[in-house]
Design an enzyme around this catalytic site. Sequence first.
Site, short mmCIF file in Angstrom:
data_model
loop_
_atom_site.label_atom_id
_atom_site.label_comp_id
_atom_site.label_asym_id
_atom_site.label_seq_id
_atom_site.Cartn_x
_atom_site.Cartn_y
_atom_site.Cartn_z
N HIS A 198 0.88 -1.27 0.03
CA HIS A 198 0.04 0.04 0.00
C HIS A 198 0.93 1.32 0.10
O HIS A 198 1.92 1.28 0.53
CB HIS A 198 -1.02 -0.05 1.21
CG HIS A 198 -1.79 1.20 1.38
ND1 HIS A 198 -1.67 2.29 1.64
CD2 HIS A 198 -3.18 1.17 0.91
CE1 HIS A 198 -2.61 2.96 1.66
NE2 HIS A 198 -3.64 2.38 1.07
N ASP A 226 -11.21 1.50 -1.16
CA ASP A 226 -10.30 2.43 -0.46
C ASP A 226 -11.27 3.23 0.68
O ASP A 226 -10.74 4.35 0.81
CB ASP A 226 -9.49 3.33 -1.50
CG ASP A 226 -8.22 3.55 -0.93
OD1 ASP A 226 -7.95 3.18 0.33
OD2 ASP A 226 -7.56 4.23 -1.62
C1 GRE Z 1 -5.25 5.45 0.87
O1 GRE Z 1 -5.42 4.59 1.81
O2 GRE Z 1 -5.15 5.32 0.08
C2 GRE Z 1 -5.45 6.86 1.49
C3 GRE Z 1 -4.91 7.35 2.59
C4 GRE Z 1 -4.82 8.53 2.98
C5 GRE Z 1 -5.15 9.39 2.14
C6 GRE Z 1 -6.00 9.17 0.98
C7 GRE Z 1 -6.01 7.82 0.58
O3 GRE Z 1 -4.25 6.16 3.38
O4 GRE Z 1 -6.66 7.55 -0.49
ZN ZN Z 2 -5.82 2.86 0.59
#
Ligand code: GRE
Ligand code: ZN
Length: 329
Positions: free
Chosen positions: A165, A287
């Site tokens: 991620h 997400d």
């Molecule tokens: C994600 O997990 O993709 C994420 C974040 C923080 C801000 C935006 C976002 O962890 O899409």
């Molecule tokens: Zn994410």
Amino acid sequence: MIGKIALEEHFATEEFLEDIKPYFIREGVWEEARDTICDISGKRLQEMDANGIEYTILSLSAPTIQGMCNTEEAIAAARRINDYLAEQIKPFPKRFGAFAALPTQDPDAAIAELRRCVNELGFVGALVNGFCTPDDPENCIYLDDPRYLPFWAEVEKLGVPVYLHPRMSVPSVRKKEYAGHDWMVSAAWGFHVETGTHCLRLMASGLFDKFPKLQIIIGHMGELLPFQIWRICNRVDSHKRDCKAEKTFKYYLENNFHITTSGNCSTPALLCTMLETGTDRIMFSTDYPYETMKQAADWFDNLPVSNNDKKKMGRTNAQKLFSLEFLDD
Ligand code: GRE
Ligand code: ZN
């Protein structure tokens, strides 16, 4: 489509809220996300029901464990959070699964925690928020570092996937690269450059030649890779330089990676990904709570693809990858 499975779906606990806050540039989004990210079986479950999502695999938000400089604290926090998540989802075995948070600052501790989460807590794999920063926030240890070879050997042996991620790049890099363009440092752009680069590092290091059964999951329609893969292969073919990979990057993309649609509801981008990897390795995700389940589900449910492809991407690919046989077909 009912019965969808989603796997880039985040939660957090109070202890991590301050850590997550800098990732929000628009205040309104933060206020909303803060109220939803700590919830597991309230509003989240209602949203799942309203949007045809039967099963969600939860992961701790970014950067959290990977962003910690104190290794001992990271080891303790990962244990604590994994125990908490296991406890929270226990009453809902047909609705929630879990990815382990891992203290990658210490590869041996990461191995032990992954084993514990898979063998004792029933987790389906791990989600790692990119490089880690042991001892110094400028330290930038990527997972192609040789210190992780025993970790990857264990991942392959356990037969579970690792979700890679995004996180932001280290402060010194992003202050230069994105100077005067703060909007660019995270989910709008920087996240994806950072994670795409991390994937290419893994491929180029020869990791998948050593451990050909490894399966990495990446989100956001492939972190820019499907669109660039031809050019990457073409350039590496003529200018191999220090690239240690034995096979082509396209081969690894087609054999060692799975891609989710998290936060990227673009039909042209999906078509590009389908053409590069085929539909066996694409999976629906939302997400949440950074994006809405409704936007992702409305887009996915109305895609002009065959019912067979929709069922694979929405459900059965994930069912197979995570051995979720207990969910009816
Ligand atoms: C994600 O997990 O993709 C994420 C974040 C923080 C801000 C935006 C976002 O962890 O899409
Ligand atoms: Zn994410």
